[in-house]
Design a protein around this motif. Structure first.
Motif, PDB file in Angstrom:
ATOM      1  N   ARG A  88       0.928  -1.211  -0.031  1.00  0.00           N
ATOM      2  CA  ARG A  88      -0.230   0.155   0.076  1.00  0.00           C
ATOM      3  C   ARG A  88       0.987   1.497  -0.083  1.00  0.00           C
ATOM      4  N   GLU A 102      -0.663   4.503  -1.228  1.00  0.00           N
ATOM      5  CA  GLU A 102      -1.735   5.141  -0.403  1.00  0.00           C
ATOM      6  C   GLU A 102      -0.867   5.803   0.699  1.00  0.00           C
ATOM      7  N   LEU A 103      -0.071   5.023   1.344  1.00  0.00           N
ATOM      8  CA  LEU A 103       0.822   5.420   2.572  1.00  0.00           C
ATOM      9  C   LEU A 103       1.334   6.703   2.161  1.00  0.00           C
ATOM     10  N   ALA A 112      -1.178   9.621   2.215  1.00  0.00           N
ATOM     11  CA  ALA A 112      -1.623  10.102   3.620  1.00  0.00           C
ATOM     12  C   ALA A 112      -0.411  10.845   4.304  1.00  0.00           C
ATOM     13  N   THR A 117       1.941   4.733   9.481  1.00  0.00           N
ATOM     14  CA  THR A 117       0.675   5.010   8.784  1.00  0.00           C
ATOM     15  C   THR A 117      -0.280   3.760   8.165  1.00  0.00           C
ATOM     16  N   TYR A 118       0.467   2.592   8.038  1.00  0.00           N
ATOM     17  CA  TYR A 118      -0.087   1.383   7.638  1.00  0.00           C
ATOM     18  C   TYR A 118      -0.766   0.834   8.838  1.00  0.00           C
ATOM     19  N   LEU A 158      -3.931   2.649   9.421  1.00  0.00           N
ATOM     20  CA  LEU A 158      -4.872   2.563   8.367  1.00  0.00           C
ATOM     21  C   LEU A 158      -5.511   0.958   8.413  1.00  0.00           C
ATOM     22  N   VAL A 170      -2.600  12.395  10.851  1.00  0.00           N
ATOM     23  CA  VAL A 170      -2.771  11.279   9.863  1.00  0.00           C
ATOM     24  C   VAL A 170      -3.792  10.230  10.530  1.00  0.00           C
ATOM     25  N   ASP A 222      -7.161  11.586  10.076  1.00  0.00           N
ATOM     26  CA  ASP A 222      -7.525  11.395   8.536  1.00  0.00           C
ATOM     27  C   ASP A 222      -8.207   9.968   8.503  1.00  0.00           C
ATOM     28  N   VAL A 223      -7.358   9.074   8.691  1.00  0.00           N
ATOM     29  CA  VAL A 223      -7.834   7.596   8.718  1.00  0.00           C
ATOM     30  C   VAL A 223      -8.534   7.078   9.713  1.00  0.00           C
ATOM     31  N   ARG A 224      -8.692   7.449  10.915  1.00  0.00           N
ATOM     32  CA  ARG A 224      -9.533   6.897  11.837  1.00  0.00           C
ATOM     33  C   ARG A 224     -10.674   7.734  12.291  1.00  0.00           C
TER      34      ARG A 224
END
Length: 147
Positions: free
Chosen positions: A67, A70-71, A74, A100-101, A104, A141, A144-146
């Protein structure tokens, strides 16, 4: 050894593996094999590597590689203006990708744990200023992702 310690060791090893891949373009299967055989829980030049949770390590490494785009997107979205991914040194980039992985893809791990763990990983490579950077960037981050 406690699960938190084996996971901490897995995170540090994952950052080292991602860094090695960035430096040497080591294929993923070879990278995992090298770490399984020679790093995780090994003693190298009198340095003892902690036992790591192998499945967790494998997930962090393979997931971060799979990913990558994508990472990076982000991470880049949260860098200060005037900063780019290219300005990050390779160990920092590897650390931020793994973290970040985990933010996510590993909803089983609380945000606070992820951030604290990677600030600790940063401590192995960097000074206080960089640890603050890691903390702030991962916090942004995570929002944003959670959510």
């Amino acid at each position: 050894m406690s699960r938190s310690k084996t996971r901490s060791a897995a995170r540090l090893a994952a950052v080292q593996a991602l860094y090695q891949r960035a430096m040497e373009a080591t294929p993923t299967a070879q990278l995992l094999h090298e770490f399984h055989q020679h790093r995780l829980g090994a003693t190298i030049e009198d340095a003892e590597y902690n036992e790591a949770e192998v499945e967790f390590f494998d997930d962090l490494v393979t997931g971060s590689i799979a990913r990558e785009a994508e990472l990076d997107a982000a991470i880049a979205a949260r860098l200060s203006s005037g900063w780019s991914l290219e300005r990050l040194d390779r160990p920092m980039h590897a650390l931020l990708r793994a973290a970040t992985y985990e933010l996510l893809a590993r909803a089983d791990v609380p945000v606070k744990t992820v951030i604290n763990e990677y600030v600790d990983v940063a401590d192995a490579f960097y000074d206080k200023r960089e640890k603050g950077f890691v903390n702030g960037l991962l916090d942004a981050v995570a929002k944003d992702v959670r959510g």
